[in-house]
Write a protein that holds these residues in place. Sequence first.
Motif, short mmCIF file in Angstrom:
data_model
loop_
_atom_site.label_atom_id
_atom_site.label_comp_id
_atom_site.label_asym_id
_atom_site.label_seq_id
_atom_site.Cartn_x
_atom_site.Cartn_y
_atom_site.Cartn_z
N VAL A 1 -1.98 5.78 16.85
CA VAL A 1 -1.63 5.93 15.43
C VAL A 1 -2.89 5.79 14.57
CG1 VAL A 1 -0.38 4.91 13.50
CG2 VAL A 1 0.76 5.19 15.71
N VAL A 2 -3.69 4.76 14.85
CA VAL A 2 -4.91 4.54 14.06
C VAL A 2 -5.92 5.67 14.29
CG1 VAL A 2 -6.80 2.96 13.57
CG2 VAL A 2 -4.54 2.05 14.10
N ALA A 3 -6.00 6.17 15.53
CA ALA A 3 -6.88 7.30 15.82
C ALA A 3 -6.46 8.53 15.02
CB ALA A 3 -6.88 7.60 17.31
N GLY A 4 -5.16 8.71 14.87
CA GLY A 4 -4.66 9.82 14.08
C GLY A 4 -5.04 9.70 12.62
N VAL A 5 -5.03 8.47 12.12
CA VAL A 5 -5.44 8.23 10.73
C VAL A 5 -6.91 8.59 10.54
CG1 VAL A 5 -5.91 6.40 9.05
CG2 VAL A 5 -3.67 6.54 10.16
N VAL B 1 0.78 4.99 8.56
CA VAL B 1 0.18 6.30 8.26
C VAL B 1 0.40 6.64 6.78
CG1 VAL B 1 0.23 8.77 8.76
CG2 VAL B 1 0.47 7.11 10.62
N ASN B 2 1.64 6.44 6.32
CA ASN B 2 1.96 6.73 4.92
C ASN B 2 1.18 5.83 3.96
OD1 ASN B 2 3.79 8.62 5.83
ND2 ASN B 2 5.59 7.32 5.55
N ALA B 3 0.96 4.57 4.37
CA ALA B 3 0.22 3.64 3.52
C ALA B 3 -1.21 4.11 3.30
CB ALA B 3 0.24 2.24 4.13
N ALA C 1 0.83 -1.20 0.00
CA ALA C 1 0.00 0.00 0.00
C ALA C 1 0.86 1.25 0.00
CB ALA C 1 -0.92 0.00 1.21
N ASN C 2 2.16 1.11 0.21
CA ASN C 2 3.06 2.25 0.18
C ASN C 2 3.62 2.54 -1.21
OD1 ASN C 2 3.55 0.95 3.15
ND2 ASN C 2 3.70 3.16 3.22
N ASP C 3 3.28 1.69 -2.18
CA ASP C 3 3.79 1.83 -3.54
C ASP C 3 2.75 2.58 -4.38
OD1 ASP C 3 4.47 1.48 -6.24
OD2 ASP C 3 5.33 -0.50 -5.90
N VAL C 4 2.99 3.86 -4.61
CA VAL C 4 2.02 4.71 -5.29
C VAL C 4 1.64 4.17 -6.66
CG1 VAL C 4 1.58 7.01 -6.23
CG2 VAL C 4 2.79 6.78 -4.07
N ALA D 1 -6.78 -3.63 5.20
CA ALA D 1 -6.85 -4.46 6.40
C ALA D 1 -5.45 -4.59 6.99
CB ALA D 1 -7.42 -5.83 6.07
N ILE D 2 -4.66 -3.53 6.83
CA ILE D 2 -3.32 -3.50 7.40
C ILE D 2 -3.36 -2.66 8.68
CG2 ILE D 2 -2.21 -3.78 5.16
CD1 ILE D 2 -1.72 -0.79 5.07
N GLY D 3 -2.30 -2.68 9.42
CA GLY D 3 -2.25 -1.89 10.65
C GLY D 3 -0.82 -1.57 11.01
#
Length: 202
Positions: A128-132, A81-83, A48-51, A67-69
Amino acid sequence: MKIAVYGASGMIGSRIAAEAVSRGHEVIGITRSGGEQPAGVRAVVGSANDVASVKEIASTVDVLVSAIGPSRTGGDPQEFVNAIDTLVAAADGTRVVVVGGAGSLVADGKRLVDSPGFPEIYKSEALVVAGVLDTLRATPEGVEWTMLSPAQVIQPGERTGTFRLGLDEPVGTEISAEDYAIALVDELETPAHRRQRFTIGY
């Protein structure tokens, strides 16, 4: 419907993929490791990090499911976060549905992650997930996203088809990964929470 599931070999992702296949949908399962996936899923090795990869996949499907974390083995949480940022940016109008966490659910005016009894071992990941979620809520109106937060305990169990849904307040303390998958695929088929987070529990 054509559905791409990132993290399709994981505990939650594999059940989402299997549920979608069982309903006749075409599922592409994307993993970095090439791990085993449910029958009927077309397995793809990717990130998911590969644009460029995300753009290519997004152009061929109706929805992207994350469904990643964040890593639980000492990896950089910023990678997650980047993903999500990459999925949203590269989706280019394709809907993005994110598997969230319980920490950002609100009870008595306070996020669960900020409450005294929240397990310390999960606190960093939950923040981290809350920030997303905050980032998704701040995206322009044209961005189609949904996040489904499970109850505080989610684990393999029974596919009952009986559960409760809510928005920002917890509706139970646990949910099976199988029933979580039902609710998420229901949302894919009949969108009811556009640009919203919702939750599930017993």
